[in-house]
Design a protein around this motif. Structure first.
Motif, mmCIF file in Angstrom:
data_model
loop_
_atom_site.group_PDB
_atom_site.id
_atom_site.type_symbol
_atom_site.label_atom_id
_atom_site.label_comp_id
_atom_site.label_asym_id
_atom_site.label_seq_id
_atom_site.Cartn_x
_atom_site.Cartn_y
_atom_site.Cartn_z
ATOM 1 N N LEU A 212 1.146 -1.227 -0.109
ATOM 2 C CA LEU A 212 0.140 -0.089 -0.108
ATOM 3 C C LEU A 212 0.849 1.314 0.089
ATOM 4 O O LEU A 212 2.139 1.205 0.338
ATOM 5 N N GLY A 213 0.368 2.293 -0.218
ATOM 6 C CA GLY A 213 1.001 3.491 -0.289
ATOM 7 C C GLY A 213 0.014 4.725 -1.278
ATOM 8 O O GLY A 213 -0.999 4.492 -1.599
ATOM 9 N N ALA A 236 -12.470 1.699 -10.210
ATOM 10 C CA ALA A 236 -11.275 1.032 -9.448
ATOM 11 C C ALA A 236 -11.332 1.207 -7.854
ATOM 12 O O ALA A 236 -10.267 1.199 -7.208
ATOM 13 N N ARG A 237 -12.354 1.637 -7.331
ATOM 14 C CA ARG A 237 -12.449 1.466 -5.951
ATOM 15 C C ARG A 237 -12.123 0.350 -5.153
ATOM 16 O O ARG A 237 -12.893 -0.665 -5.623
ATOM 17 N N ALA A 238 -11.679 0.459 -4.092
ATOM 18 C CA ALA A 238 -11.311 -0.975 -3.394
ATOM 19 C C ALA A 238 -12.634 -1.525 -2.732
ATOM 20 O O ALA A 238 -13.560 -0.833 -2.514
ATOM 21 N N PRO A 239 -12.808 -2.800 -2.532
ATOM 22 C CA PRO A 239 -13.958 -3.333 -1.935
ATOM 23 C C PRO A 239 -13.987 -2.832 -0.686
ATOM 24 O O PRO A 239 -12.625 -2.324 -0.123
ATOM 25 N N LEU A 281 -1.574 -4.160 -12.450
ATOM 26 C CA LEU A 281 -1.222 -5.201 -11.506
ATOM 27 C C LEU A 281 -2.544 -5.881 -10.919
ATOM 28 O O LEU A 281 -2.313 -6.805 -10.465
ATOM 29 N N GLY A 282 -3.499 -4.927 -10.634
ATOM 30 C CA GLY A 282 -4.561 -5.267 -9.973
ATOM 31 C C GLY A 282 -5.155 -4.431 -8.757
ATOM 32 O O GLY A 282 -5.827 -4.884 -7.943
ATOM 33 N N ALA A 283 -4.454 -3.205 -8.694
ATOM 34 C CA ALA A 283 -4.671 -2.498 -7.426
ATOM 35 C C ALA A 283 -6.101 -1.725 -7.486
ATOM 36 O O ALA A 283 -6.593 -1.596 -8.454
ATOM 37 N N THR A 284 -6.351 -1.311 -6.279
ATOM 38 C CA THR A 284 -7.542 -0.631 -6.054
ATOM 39 C C THR A 284 -7.336 0.593 -5.432
ATOM 40 O O THR A 284 -6.287 0.579 -4.675
ATOM 41 N N VAL A 300 -3.659 9.837 -4.009
ATOM 42 C CA VAL A 300 -4.756 8.723 -4.037
ATOM 43 C C VAL A 300 -4.269 7.326 -3.064
ATOM 44 O O VAL A 300 -2.895 7.325 -3.386
ATOM 45 N N LEU A 301 -4.983 6.610 -2.475
ATOM 46 C CA LEU A 301 -4.277 5.492 -1.771
ATOM 47 C C LEU A 301 -4.486 4.385 -2.598
ATOM 48 O O LEU A 301 -5.461 4.106 -3.290
ATOM 49 N N VAL A 302 -3.301 3.599 -2.848
ATOM 50 C CA VAL A 302 -3.141 2.550 -3.509
ATOM 51 C C VAL A 302 -3.299 1.400 -2.653
ATOM 52 O O VAL A 302 -2.456 1.277 -1.639
#
Length: 326
Positions: A212-213, A236-239, A281-284, A300-302
């Motif tokens: 993360l970062g 691409a919002r994280a679950p 890579l599959g990041a959200t 933005v947070l990855v």
């Protein structure tokens, strides 16, 4: 490195501070010296030999050299002077080339440093063919969860409330990535591939489950960045169980356009190469953006669980991360 299985594009890597500088206000000069008293990275910045790096002890069983392509070597910094070289590169890129505002101590040292530098491992790309002593031409800063929890916490926590996702995934091992930059003439396929190869080797060695970062979009006007921010929010919002929210008082809504108004092709074109690479890579991404006025960016947070990484990238680097083994 587009088309070569590398996750990042080859241009515009200068501002890819995966953990942004958190937009902290400029401190009084006396406060800037506090890391000296803490044994932090200001000691590395000012005094040769101070705050000796513990990279070898922290990475027992992992060789310092992680890979090579031609004259370029990717390795972990093992001596304070190597960290100072990385800090000098960061200063050159962030403050010399870009629009970051240096505080007096950073300006005096002509190195980008903070108290986290002494806690992190520093990934370096070194060109052995450059005249003079081997030159650091690329760098990333790595902070493992167990080290963060014993010291200052994660740097990302200055921008995002990550505590809920750490609790929700208490059995997983987190790695924070930050302060990434590449010297302008080295922003190409080989350098970026070596940086990622080094990260992947490190991830495998330490059994990391999640990276993360913070990633940055240039500029501090979120309305001017409405298209890319809205794309990340809608597509691409994280679950929920991986979604961290920007801290109170710094939250900036990302859904500035309705979903139907977002042209995905145009939005992808507007995203910085680093963020596009992490999408591949599959990041959200987390909930809300953060304005970082010191670095003139919107962050933005990855969040990237290793299990979500595209199989083609895992296959590219191999299960043993030996594609570019030294």
């Amino acid at each position: 490195m587009r088309g070569a299985m590398a996750p990042f594009a080859v241009q515009d890597l200068s501002r890819s501070r995966l953990t942004a500088s958190a937009g902290r206000s400029v401190l009084p000069f006396s406060n800037l010296l506090m890391p000296l008293r803490m044994g932090g990275s200001a000691a590395i910045g000012f005094f040769p030999g101070a705050a000796p790096n513990a990279a070898l002890a922290r990475n027992r069983g992992l060789g310092a050299t992680l890979g090579r392509i031609g004259s370029l070597e990717v390795r972990l910094a093992t001596r304070p002077k190597e960290i100072r070289r990385a800090q000098r590169l960061r200063f050159e890129v962030f403050y010399g080339e870009m629009d970051a505002l240096a505080n007096p101590a950073v300006r005096l040292a002509r190195r980008d440093f903070d108290a986290f530098d002494a806690l992190c491992d520093h990934l370096l790309v070194i060109d052995h063919d450059r005249p003079g002593e081997p030159a650091v031409v690329g760098t990333y800063r790595l902070l493992r969860q167990e080290i963060a929890e014993r010291n200052l916490g994660f740097y990302t926590a200055g921008e995002y409330d990550i505590a809920p996702i750490l609790r929700a995934h208490a059995g997983k091992r987190f790695l924070e990535l930050g302060r990434s930059c590449v010297l302008k003439e080295y922003r190409n396929k080989r350098t970026v591939e070596l940086l990622w190869h080094g990260i992947w080797t490190y991830v495998l060695h330490h059994g990391i489950d999640v990276m993360l970062g913070c990633a940055s979009l240039e500029g501090t006007d979120p309305d001017a960045l409405a298209l890319p921010l809205s794309f990340l929010h809608h597509h691409a919002r994280a679950p929920e169980d991986w979604r961290a929210r920007a801290v109170a008082g710094r939250y900036v809504a990302m859904d500035r356009l309705p979903r139907e108004a977002v042209d995905p092709k145009m939005a992808l074109h507007a995203l910085p190469p680093l963020i596009k690479g992490y999408l591949r890579l599959g990041a959200t991404f987390g909930d809300g953006a953060v304005i970082d006025r010191q670095f003139n960016t919107t962050d933005v947070l990855v969040v990237l669980p290793v299990s979500a990484i595209s199989p083609r990238y895992k296959a590219h680097f191999g299960p043993g991360a030996d594609r570019h083994a030294a």
